[in-house]
Motif scaffolding. Structure first.
Motif, PDB file in Angstrom:
ATOM      1  N   SER A   1      -9.172  15.464  -0.091  1.00 21.83           N
ATOM      2  CA  SER A   1      -8.437  16.722  -0.201  1.00 21.83           C
ATOM      3  C   SER A   1      -7.151  16.707   0.610  1.00 21.83           C
ATOM      4  N   ALA A   2      -7.085  15.853   1.644  1.00 20.42           N
ATOM      5  CA  ALA A   2      -5.907  15.793   2.512  1.00 20.42           C
ATOM      6  C   ALA A   2      -4.832  14.855   1.971  1.00 20.42           C
ATOM      7  N   ALA A   3      -5.192  13.993   1.024  1.00 21.06           N
ATOM      8  CA  ALA A   3      -4.305  12.905   0.599  1.00 21.06           C
ATOM      9  C   ALA A   3      -3.305  13.338  -0.473  1.00 21.06           C
ATOM     10  N   ASP A   4      -2.158  12.637  -0.503  1.00 22.72           N
ATOM     11  CA  ASP A   4      -1.170  12.808  -1.569  1.00 22.72           C
ATOM     12  C   ASP A   4      -1.515  11.938  -2.766  1.00 22.72           C
ATOM     13  N   LEU A   5      -2.116  10.789  -2.479  1.00 26.62           N
ATOM     14  CA  LEU A   5      -2.508   9.834  -3.511  1.00 26.62           C
ATOM     15  C   LEU A   5      -3.951   9.413  -3.273  1.00 26.62           C
ATOM     16  N   ILE A   6      -4.711   9.229  -4.346  1.00 19.88           N
ATOM     17  CA  ILE A   6      -6.098   8.773  -4.242  1.00 19.88           C
ATOM     18  C   ILE A   6      -6.264   7.555  -5.145  1.00 19.88           C
ATOM     19  N   ILE A   7      -6.685   6.439  -4.535  1.00 15.61           N
ATOM     20  CA  ILE A   7      -6.924   5.212  -5.299  1.00 15.61           C
ATOM     21  C   ILE A   7      -8.347   5.291  -5.841  1.00 15.61           C
ATOM     22  N   LEU A   8      -8.476   5.656  -7.103  1.00 16.18           N
ATOM     23  CA  LEU A   8      -9.780   6.015  -7.647  1.00 16.18           C
ATOM     24  C   LEU A   8     -10.767   4.862  -7.642  1.00 16.18           C
ATOM     25  N   ASP A   9     -10.289   3.630  -7.858  1.00 19.95           N
ATOM     26  CA  ASP A   9     -11.214   2.490  -7.929  1.00 19.95           C
ATOM     27  C   ASP A   9     -11.277   1.696  -6.626  1.00 19.95           C
ATOM     28  N   ASP A  10     -10.663   2.215  -5.545  1.00 14.07           N
ATOM     29  CA  ASP A  10     -10.669   1.579  -4.221  1.00 14.07           C
ATOM     30  C   ASP A  10      -9.984   0.214  -4.188  1.00 14.07           C
ATOM     31  N   ASN A  11      -9.166  -0.089  -5.188  1.00 16.65           N
ATOM     32  CA  ASN A  11      -8.472  -1.382  -5.223  1.00 16.65           C
ATOM     33  C   ASN A  11      -7.160  -1.259  -4.456  1.00 16.65           C
ATOM     34  N   VAL A  12      -7.132  -1.791  -3.223  1.00 14.56           N
ATOM     35  CA  VAL A  12      -5.941  -1.631  -2.383  1.00 14.56           C
ATOM     36  C   VAL A  12      -4.744  -2.406  -2.920  1.00 14.56           C
ATOM     37  N   GLU A  13      -4.961  -3.296  -3.872  1.00 15.15           N
ATOM     38  CA  GLU A  13      -3.840  -4.030  -4.463  1.00 15.15           C
ATOM     39  C   GLU A  13      -2.860  -3.083  -5.156  1.00 15.15           C
ATOM     40  N   HIS A  14      -3.333  -1.901  -5.550  1.00 15.90           N
ATOM     41  CA  HIS A  14      -2.427  -0.918  -6.158  1.00 15.90           C
ATOM     42  C   HIS A  14      -1.336  -0.499  -5.183  1.00 15.90           C
ATOM     43  N   LEU A  15      -1.580  -0.659  -3.873  1.00 14.12           N
ATOM     44  CA  LEU A  15      -0.573  -0.284  -2.891  1.00 14.12           C
ATOM     45  C   LEU A  15       0.724  -1.062  -3.081  1.00 14.12           C
ATOM     46  N   VAL A  16       0.598  -2.320  -3.493  1.00 14.45           N
ATOM     47  CA  VAL A  16       1.792  -3.139  -3.731  1.00 14.45           C
ATOM     48  C   VAL A  16       2.638  -2.507  -4.819  1.00 14.45           C
ATOM     49  N   HIS A  17       1.994  -2.041  -5.883  1.00 16.53           N
ATOM     50  CA  HIS A  17       2.728  -1.451  -7.014  1.00 16.53           C
ATOM     51  C   HIS A  17       3.260  -0.058  -6.672  1.00 16.53           C
ATOM     52  N   ILE A  18       2.612   0.616  -5.699  1.00 12.29           N
ATOM     53  CA  ILE A  18       3.088   1.928  -5.278  1.00 12.29           C
ATOM     54  C   ILE A  18       4.294   1.799  -4.352  1.00 12.29           C
ATOM     55  N   LEU A  19       4.213   0.871  -3.397  1.00 10.62           N
ATOM     56  CA  LEU A  19       5.188   0.836  -2.311  1.00 10.62           C
ATOM     57  C   LEU A  19       6.221  -0.272  -2.428  1.00 10.62           C
ATOM     58  N   VAL A  20       5.920  -1.329  -3.156  1.00 14.13           N
ATOM     59  CA  VAL A  20       6.822  -2.480  -3.251  1.00 14.13           C
ATOM     60  C   VAL A  20       7.236  -2.649  -4.702  1.00 14.13           C
ATOM     61  N   ARG A  21       8.488  -2.393  -4.989  1.00 11.51           N
ATOM     62  CA  ARG A  21       8.952  -2.502  -6.371  1.00 11.51           C
ATOM     63  C   ARG A  21       9.616  -3.852  -6.585  1.00 11.51           C
TER      64      ARG A  21
END
Length: 615
Positions: free
Chosen positions: A595-615
């Motif tokens: 409830s506190a987060a702006d983004l929720i990684i639904l499948d817990d795959n932290v590799e999505h962080l690369v696609h979110i933060l590194v273009r």
């Protein structure tokens, strides 16, 4: 008083017997599955009808975990709760709750309906989603006076709020449109759907494809405009860097470290029994009681509970089914875990031997438990803890050096005559607990495997000038070992312990030593400590309380950094709320963290962080 408010208010003043009669529910058995289905057919599911029709109201009414934004309508999280059906605890989606259900809840969970409390253990509720209050409200289960306003009643809790600390048992008194949230929904029914720019739509689609749920539209522009050289990323360890599924692999009992599989064959039976009772009674974990689940082997069974308690339940279940071996031990009172305490406790009595004094068990962070120990159990004998202290601490170092998570156990016989006829139901103030002079039983050590993609993600962030810092409540040595494995402490960067190993023992090494490239800060950190630690190439902060995580986030922002924070536990909420970009894990995170987060990684795959933060 408004008739709807009066109906809710009346529940606050009922005696327990009157309460269960009114909702037509058996106190210990709860509803049957058939009766729950019949009530749901009559009154509908536990959802707000306006929200079902208007998707733009989901984030406002349903706790910010269903996106109202175009393209993400089908990315939703389902909140689960623990309910008694047929006398057994089960996990069900909160939409399936009905009037009269008996619900159990604990720290970090969302309140799944409007509820009258029956039991409250050290309970505080975050009412901010409902009332905007910044401070949590203390709750209890005692009867209120007639005519009290519902929001003022200390024995009522409401749908969409969160358990800040403690645990509870209560009866559902309103669902769906009849809840306080339902009343708010009617007032908010004119809310307009937000219109998205072309850039927002494109970014949303990219996140949707990666199963990343957006709960704050403003975050999209923030991500697009971030300058990576100004970014600092705060990583929680357990459940984010490491997998949320852990396993018991070592134990320290009777003055020795044992591999878990051979534990029972060689260790004194009293230590075995005490560890077992302490693990089961200082716990909220339980096997989901469906025939299909219980027919599986223990390792594969679904469990409701956090990672540590799940691992303990499965380990001891393989040794002896808990319901059989310790069913005669009754819990008299619980002191739930809280991040500030770093331990939980339970008082139990042996129903088969009423003359035996109650036992108090404690489990938690090693140093917090050991600080309260005066005695130590070794091969069936209770000796002074000081005689074993050096052996105990050497063994703790050995386990944590391997990157293992370590939990300590202790107990105490409450032999004071005042406890014989004590009214445990009224004993809610933890200040009254007899929590010192304990007898140390041993350590349980868990293997915490690192997520397979974490090392790649951290390396990618570092290559793109995003500084990565671990912020954890875990032991310093455990955290240091994990930080080295995942590359938050990079190869060649020496910590204080690395330098100490290379030096003469008589030499005193401090954090300011120029040979130290990586700081492992342990415990409370003032601003000046943060300044000196952050000057080093790499840094991790350990044994951090929630307020400390918040202070670090605020300090980094004051220095002009854009702070990204990712976590999964209730103790991460202040950090995630304060960060410029707050991220929660979708599967392992607590309801409150999501409830506190702006983004929720639904499948817990932290590799999505690369696609979110590194273009």
């Amino acid at each position: 008083m408004d008739p709807e408010l009066k109906e809710i208010s009346d529940f606050a003043s009922l005696e327990l017997e009157e309460l269960f009669d009114k909702v037509d529910t058996l106190k210990k058995e709860g509803l049957t599955t058939g009766e729950a289905a019949a009530r749901r057919a009559r009154h509908g599911p536990n959802v707000i009808s306006l929200v079902r029709k208007d998707k733009s109201l989901r984030s406002l009414i349903c706790g910010c975990c269903a996106s109202p934004y175009g393209g993400q309508e089908n990315l939703e999280l389902t909140f689960y709760c623990s309910v008694i059906r047929h006398g057994k605890l089960a996990r069900v989606p909160e939409q399936q709750l009905v009037y009269g259900d008996i619900v159990h809840g604990r720290e970090g969970e969302r309140i799944p309906a409007d509820i009258r409390l029956v039991v409250a253990s050290d309970l505080e509720i975050d009412n901010s989603p409902l009332t905007g209050e910044s401070e949590p409200t203390r709750k209890h289960a005692t009867i209120e006076k007639r005519g009290i306003m519902p929001l003022e009643a200390r024995n009522l809790i409401f749908w969409g709020t969160y358990v800040e600390r403690g645990s509870y048992e209560g009866v559902v008194i309103a669902t769906g449109d009849k809840t306080a949230k339902g009343r708010i929904a009617r007032l908010a029914s004119t809310t307009e759907t937000k219109k998205l720019s072309a850039a927002d739509k494109s970014q949303l689609q990219r996140l949707t494809d990666r199963k990343v749920l957006v709960t704050n539209l403003e975050i999209l522009a923030r991500i697009r405009s971030l300058k990576r050289s100004d970014c600092v990323m705060l990583w929680d360890k357990t459940g984010v860097i490491t997998e949320n599924e852990i396993a018991v692999v070592r134990l320290f009992v009777d003055g020795k470290i044992w591999d878990a599989p051979v534990f029972l064959k060689e260790i004194n039976r009293e230590a075995t029994s005490l560890l077992h009772i302490g693990s089961i009674k200082c716990s909220n974990a339980f096997f989901v009681k469906t025939p299909e689940n219980m027919s599986k082997d223990v390792k594969s069974r679904q469990v409701s509970g956090n990672a540590v308690e799940t691992a303990l339940l499965k380990y001891f279940e393989n040794i002896s089914p808990s319901t059989e071996s310790h069913r005669h031990y009754k819990i008299l009172q619980r002191l739930p875990f809280h991040a500030a305490r770093k331990f939980d406790a339970a008082v139990v009595a042996n129903d088969d031997n009423p003359e035996q004094p109650p036992l108090l068990f404690m489990k938690g962070a090693a140093e917090r438990v050991l600080d309260r120990c005066k005695w130590c159990l070794v091969e069936g004998k209770v000796i002074a803890y000081q005689e074993q202290k050096s052996t105990v601490l050497r063994s703790l170092d050995a386990l944590t050096d391997e990157g293992m998570r370590v939990i300590a156990f202790a107990y105490k016989r409450l032999e004071d005559p005042k406890y014989q006829d004590f009214d445990w139901d009224e004993w809610e103030d933890p200040q009254e607990w007899s929590l010192n002079g304990l007898t140390f039983i041993g350590f349980v050590a868990f293997r915490t495997p690192i997520r397979s993609s974490v090392q790649r993600v951290i390396a990618k962030c570092q290559q793109n000038e995003i500084r990565c810092i671990m912020v954890t409540g875990d032991h310093a040595f455990t955290s240091e070992a994990i930080a080295k494995k995942c590359n938050i402490i990079r190869d060649g960067n020496k910590t204080q312990r690395d330098v100490e190993k290379e030096c003469d023992r008589s030499e005193t090494i401090t954090y300011s030593d120029k040979r130290i490239d990586a700081v492992v800060w342990n415990g409370y950190a003032e601003k000046k400590d943060m300044v000196s630690a952050l000057e080093k190439k790499d840094v991790i902060f350990t044994r951090m309380a929630p307020k400390q995580k918040l202070a670090l986030t605020q300090y980094l922002k004051e220095q002009g950094n854009l702070v990204i924070a990712i976590g999964d536990g209730p103790n991460d909420v202040p950090m995630i709320k304060a960060a410029d970009i707050g991220i929660a894990m979708g599967q392992s995170a607590s309801d409150r963290t999501k409830s506190a987060a702006d983004l929720i990684i639904l499948d817990d795959n932290v590799e999505h962080l690369v696609h979110i933060l590194v273009r």
